[in-house]
Design a protein around this motif. Structure first.
Motif, short mmCIF file in Angstrom:
data_model
loop_
_atom_site.label_atom_id
_atom_site.label_comp_id
_atom_site.label_asym_id
_atom_site.label_seq_id
_atom_site.Cartn_x
_atom_site.Cartn_y
_atom_site.Cartn_z
N ASP A 1 89.50 14.49 16.91
CA ASP A 1 90.94 14.70 16.71
C ASP A 1 91.16 16.09 16.12
O ASP A 1 91.15 16.27 14.89
CB ASP A 1 91.51 13.63 15.78
N PRO A 2 91.36 17.12 16.96
CA PRO A 2 91.49 18.51 16.47
C PRO A 2 92.71 18.75 15.58
O PRO A 2 92.81 19.80 14.97
CB PRO A 2 91.60 19.32 17.78
N GLU A 3 93.61 17.81 15.49
CA GLU A 3 94.82 18.00 14.69
C GLU A 3 94.72 17.33 13.32
O GLU A 3 95.73 17.09 12.66
CB GLU A 3 96.04 17.44 15.45
N THR A 4 93.51 17.03 12.88
CA THR A 4 93.33 16.39 11.57
C THR A 4 93.40 17.43 10.47
O THR A 4 92.43 18.16 10.20
CB THR A 4 91.99 15.63 11.51
N ALA A 5 94.52 17.54 9.80
CA ALA A 5 94.76 18.60 8.81
C ALA A 5 93.77 18.56 7.65
O ALA A 5 93.28 19.59 7.18
CB ALA A 5 96.19 18.50 8.29
N ASP A 6 93.47 17.34 7.15
CA ASP A 6 92.58 17.24 5.98
C ASP A 6 91.19 17.80 6.27
O ASP A 6 90.54 18.36 5.38
CB ASP A 6 92.48 15.79 5.53
N ARG B 1 91.19 28.65 8.57
CA ARG B 1 91.14 27.19 8.66
C ARG B 1 92.31 26.55 7.92
O ARG B 1 92.84 25.51 8.34
CB ARG B 1 89.80 26.70 8.12
N LEU B 2 92.75 27.18 6.81
CA LEU B 2 93.94 26.66 6.14
C LEU B 2 95.18 26.86 7.01
O LEU B 2 96.10 26.03 7.00
CB LEU B 2 94.11 27.34 4.78
N ARG B 3 95.22 27.93 7.76
CA ARG B 3 96.35 28.12 8.69
C ARG B 3 96.38 26.97 9.71
O ARG B 3 97.45 26.46 10.06
CB ARG B 3 96.21 29.45 9.43
N ARG B 4 95.19 26.58 10.21
CA ARG B 4 95.14 25.46 11.16
C ARG B 4 95.62 24.18 10.50
O ARG B 4 96.34 23.39 11.10
CB ARG B 4 93.70 25.28 11.67
N ALA B 5 95.23 24.00 9.23
CA ALA B 5 95.65 22.80 8.51
C ALA B 5 97.17 22.77 8.36
O ALA B 5 97.82 21.72 8.56
CB ALA B 5 94.98 22.74 7.14
N ILE B 6 97.77 23.91 8.03
CA ILE B 6 99.22 23.98 7.85
C ILE B 6 99.94 23.78 9.18
O ILE B 6 101.00 23.14 9.24
CB ILE B 6 99.60 25.32 7.19
N ALA B 7 99.35 24.32 10.26
CA ALA B 7 99.95 24.12 11.58
C ALA B 7 99.98 22.63 11.93
O ALA B 7 100.93 22.13 12.56
CB ALA B 7 99.19 24.91 12.63
N CYS B 8 98.92 21.92 11.53
CA CYS B 8 98.86 20.48 11.80
C CYS B 8 99.80 19.70 10.90
O CYS B 8 100.35 18.66 11.31
CB CYS B 8 97.44 19.97 11.60
N ARG B 9 99.98 20.20 9.65
CA ARG B 9 100.80 19.45 8.68
C ARG B 9 101.54 20.48 7.82
O ARG B 9 101.07 20.88 6.76
CB ARG B 9 99.88 18.57 7.83
N PRO B 10 102.70 20.95 8.24
CA PRO B 10 103.39 22.08 7.61
C PRO B 10 103.89 21.83 6.20
O PRO B 10 104.04 22.78 5.43
CB PRO B 10 104.56 22.36 8.56
N ALA C 1 101.98 20.17 0.10
CA ALA C 1 102.02 21.10 -1.03
C ALA C 1 100.64 21.64 -1.39
O ALA C 1 100.47 22.84 -1.62
CB ALA C 1 102.65 20.41 -2.24
N GLU C 2 99.62 20.75 -1.49
CA GLU C 2 98.29 21.22 -1.90
C GLU C 2 97.71 22.20 -0.88
O GLU C 2 97.09 23.20 -1.25
CB GLU C 2 97.34 20.02 -2.08
N GLN C 3 97.91 21.91 0.41
CA GLN C 3 97.44 22.83 1.44
C GLN C 3 98.10 24.20 1.29
O GLN C 3 97.43 25.23 1.33
CB GLN C 3 97.79 22.27 2.83
N LEU C 4 99.39 24.19 1.15
CA LEU C 4 100.12 25.45 1.02
C LEU C 4 99.69 26.22 -0.22
O LEU C 4 99.52 27.45 -0.19
CB LEU C 4 101.63 25.16 0.95
N SER C 5 99.49 25.50 -1.32
CA SER C 5 99.07 26.15 -2.57
C SER C 5 97.68 26.76 -2.43
O SER C 5 97.44 27.92 -2.81
CB SER C 5 99.10 25.14 -3.72
N ASN C 6 96.73 26.02 -1.88
CA ASN C 6 95.37 26.54 -1.70
C ASN C 6 95.36 27.71 -0.72
O ASN C 6 94.62 28.68 -0.90
CB ASN C 6 94.43 25.43 -1.22
#
Length: 549
Positions: free
Chosen positions: A35-40, A61-70, A73-78
């Motif tokens: 599942d390439p869209e798994t943000a975690d 890789r964090l950009r990919r995570a944000i694209a999957c789950r915009p 908060a923790e993703q954006l902060s990291n």
């Protein structure tokens, strides 16, 4: 997301927490194949990249995570924390994170630090205060708040925040250390010492707290306590600047000039741009000189050629025309013109920050004395230190022989009749001379500040005789002195350090030159004096030269 994927992600998180990163990577890669869209999974891979030095790949890789789950908060902060090279984008990411979760400490702290780095301290303080109010257990938030307030000059607020933080973090070494620094700056040595001791109690290897404790004990005259603290600090961090400076000063006070010199030389090597280190090293070099070797070097000198022509650079400023002196700037100038009777070719007047009325008065006096020509008066607006550097530059540009005498003269000196020939006599026995026998070489060092230079009522020296005067060799003088043009040219880089706006820099530069083998002489009694009544050159009735009140 399927329950199987959730289970695999939970396992990956546990592996990540256990720092079993290779297994974490393998499991995340397997999840993403399915599942390439798994943000975690992208998030975990990015965090591992960042911690192993692969920041650029981690950002991707964090950009990919944000694209999957915009809106996570923790993703954006990291992601923002990783964007060190792009503060604008990082700030926007922190703000997005806080829009999702206003209570996220990492985002609030990260944004605060980012704003401080960008010079936006007031905005940073608002965010950091919000952070510690909502999460008082966040020690990093308190540290950032205290530092931001201190950097903005709001010292009392910074100290209040440091004390407030102690209620939540009574055993936090860095917070106690910050409190000590702020108390020290405020001048409360007792409170500062208490704070530093609290920091050391919480973290016995806190080099900063040990070093500053040692500095406080040094000021208190506690030699054993000073050296104990500073030795511990240097054992932890041999390059700690406060500890090196303190240990150098402790050795100096104990008369151990060799070890003192080594400490200050190490400090200067660590921080070549540090002006205080330059000054400390200069005094250490002066004190570490072996008198017998210095006099032997003097006796081995070749007699220099007789000086030739004279060039006087007279620096005058309305800033120096203060009440209470034996003579004002115009009376000192009149005295100089009468005693030296310079020609226009011999004189440059550097009029710094002078009013039109002062310029007119100068022109009248120089014209009456027959030494006014085009270019004699140079007007500047530089200030004391920069005007000397300009004067030096002008003298080095003079079309004169290398044995010409260059006399730098400030505007608050009187000369005894017959002083002019002494310039030539002095420069036959020394590299530099001053006609002023400085009064501070004969008074209590607690008043003059010349500790270890002046002892038992004077400085260690030799006295020699020329036809016109006795002379002593002295350690330092003010910025009124003479030398040959060749000497000024050779020592120009040392005199460039007069850019350091420190009250004692003139003395410091003479110490530096002495350590390089230069000799400074002054006549006994002096043939010139400072016009300050408390600092008159001893042995002459200078008041007889002063105009009637």
């Amino acid at each position: 997301m399927s329950s199987e994927t959730q289970q695999r992600l939970a396992a990956a998180v546990q592996l990540f927490i256990a720092r079993r990163w290779e297994e974490t990577r393998e499991l995340c890669a397997a999840i993403l194949r399915d599942d390439p869209e798994t943000a975690d999974a992208w998030h975990l891979l990015g965090l591992m990249d960042a911690q192993s030095g692969g920041a650029e790949q981690g950002v991707d890789r964090l950009r990919r995570a944000i694209a999957c789950r915009p809106a996570h908060a923790e993703q954006l902060s990291n992601f923002a924390i990783m964007l060190k090279a792009a503060p604008g984008e990082a700030g926007r990411a922190f703000e997005r994170a806080l829009a999702v979760n206003p209570a996220l400490p990492a985002a609030r702290l990260g944004l605060g630090r980012l704003l401080v780095a960008g010079g936006r301290h007031a905005e940073a303080i608002t965010h950091l205060r919000t952070l510690v109010d909502s999460a008082p257990g966040n020690a990093a938030g308190w540290l950032a708040l205290v530092d931001a307030l201190a950097e903005l000059g709001r010292s009392e607020e910074a100290l209040a925040a440091a004390h407030e933080s102690a209620g939540h973090h009574p055993r936090h070494a860095d917070l106690a250390y910050r409190r000590g620094i702020l108390e020290q700056r405020r001048g409360d040595a007792g409170a500062a010492e208490t704070a530093f001791r609290h920091a050391i109690g919480a973290a016995p290897d806190h080099a900063g707290a040990l070093a500053n404790l040692g500095a406080l004990r040094l000021e208190a005259g506690d030699a054993p306590g000073t050296e104990a603290a500073l030795r511990r600090a240097l054992a932890i961090d041999p390059a700690h600047r406060v500890a090196l400076r303190g240990m150098g000063a402790a050795h100096q006070r104990a008369g151990r000039f060799g070890p003192s010199l080594r400490c200050f030389a190490a400090l200067r090597a660590l921080d070549p741009a540090n002006d205080e280190a330059f000054c400390d090293l200069a005094l250490a070099l002066q004190l570490a000189q072996a008198p017998q070797a210095r006099w032997a070097a003097y006796e081995a000198r070749r007699a220099p050629p007789v000086p030739t022509t004279l060039h006087v650079c007279y620096r005058i400023s309305d800033k120096g025309n203060k009440a209470g002196k034996l003579a004002n700037i115009f009376e000192c100038l009149d005295n100089f013109l009468e005693v030296f009777r310079p020609t226009a070719a011999e004189l440059t007047v550097l009029a710094d920050q002078c009013s039109p009325a002062t310029i007119e008065a100068l022109e009248r006096r120089l014209s009456r004395a027959g030494c006014l020509a085009e270019g004699t008066i140079r007007q500047t607006r530089l200030g004391h230190h920069a005007s000397f550097l300009h004067a030096k530059s002008l003298m080095l540009q003079r079309d004169a022989g290398e044995d010409a005498v260059v006399y730098f003269l400030e505007d608050d000196y009187l000369h005894w009749p017959g002083a002019r020939p002494l310039l030539w006599e002095g420069l036959e026995i020394a590299d530099y001379l001053t006609l002023y026998d400085s009064a501070d070489k004969y008074i209590d060092p607690r008043v003059s500040g010349l500790h270890r230079i002046v002892r038992a009522g004077g400085e260690e020296t030799r006295v020699v005789r020329t036809p016109g005067s006795h002379w002593k060799f002295t350690s330092s003088t003010t910025m009124t002195w003479a030398c040959r043009l060749s000497t000024l040219r050779a020592d120009s880089a040392v005199w460039d350090q007069f850019r350091i706006e420190k009250r004692s820099i003139d003395y410091v530069l003479h110490y530096t030159l002495a350590a390089a083998g230069r000799f400074l002489a002054c006549p006994l009694p002096g043939w010139s004096t400072h016009a300050e009544p408390n600092w008159l050159s001893p042995g002459r009735d200078w008041r007889s030269l002063a105009p009637p009140p």
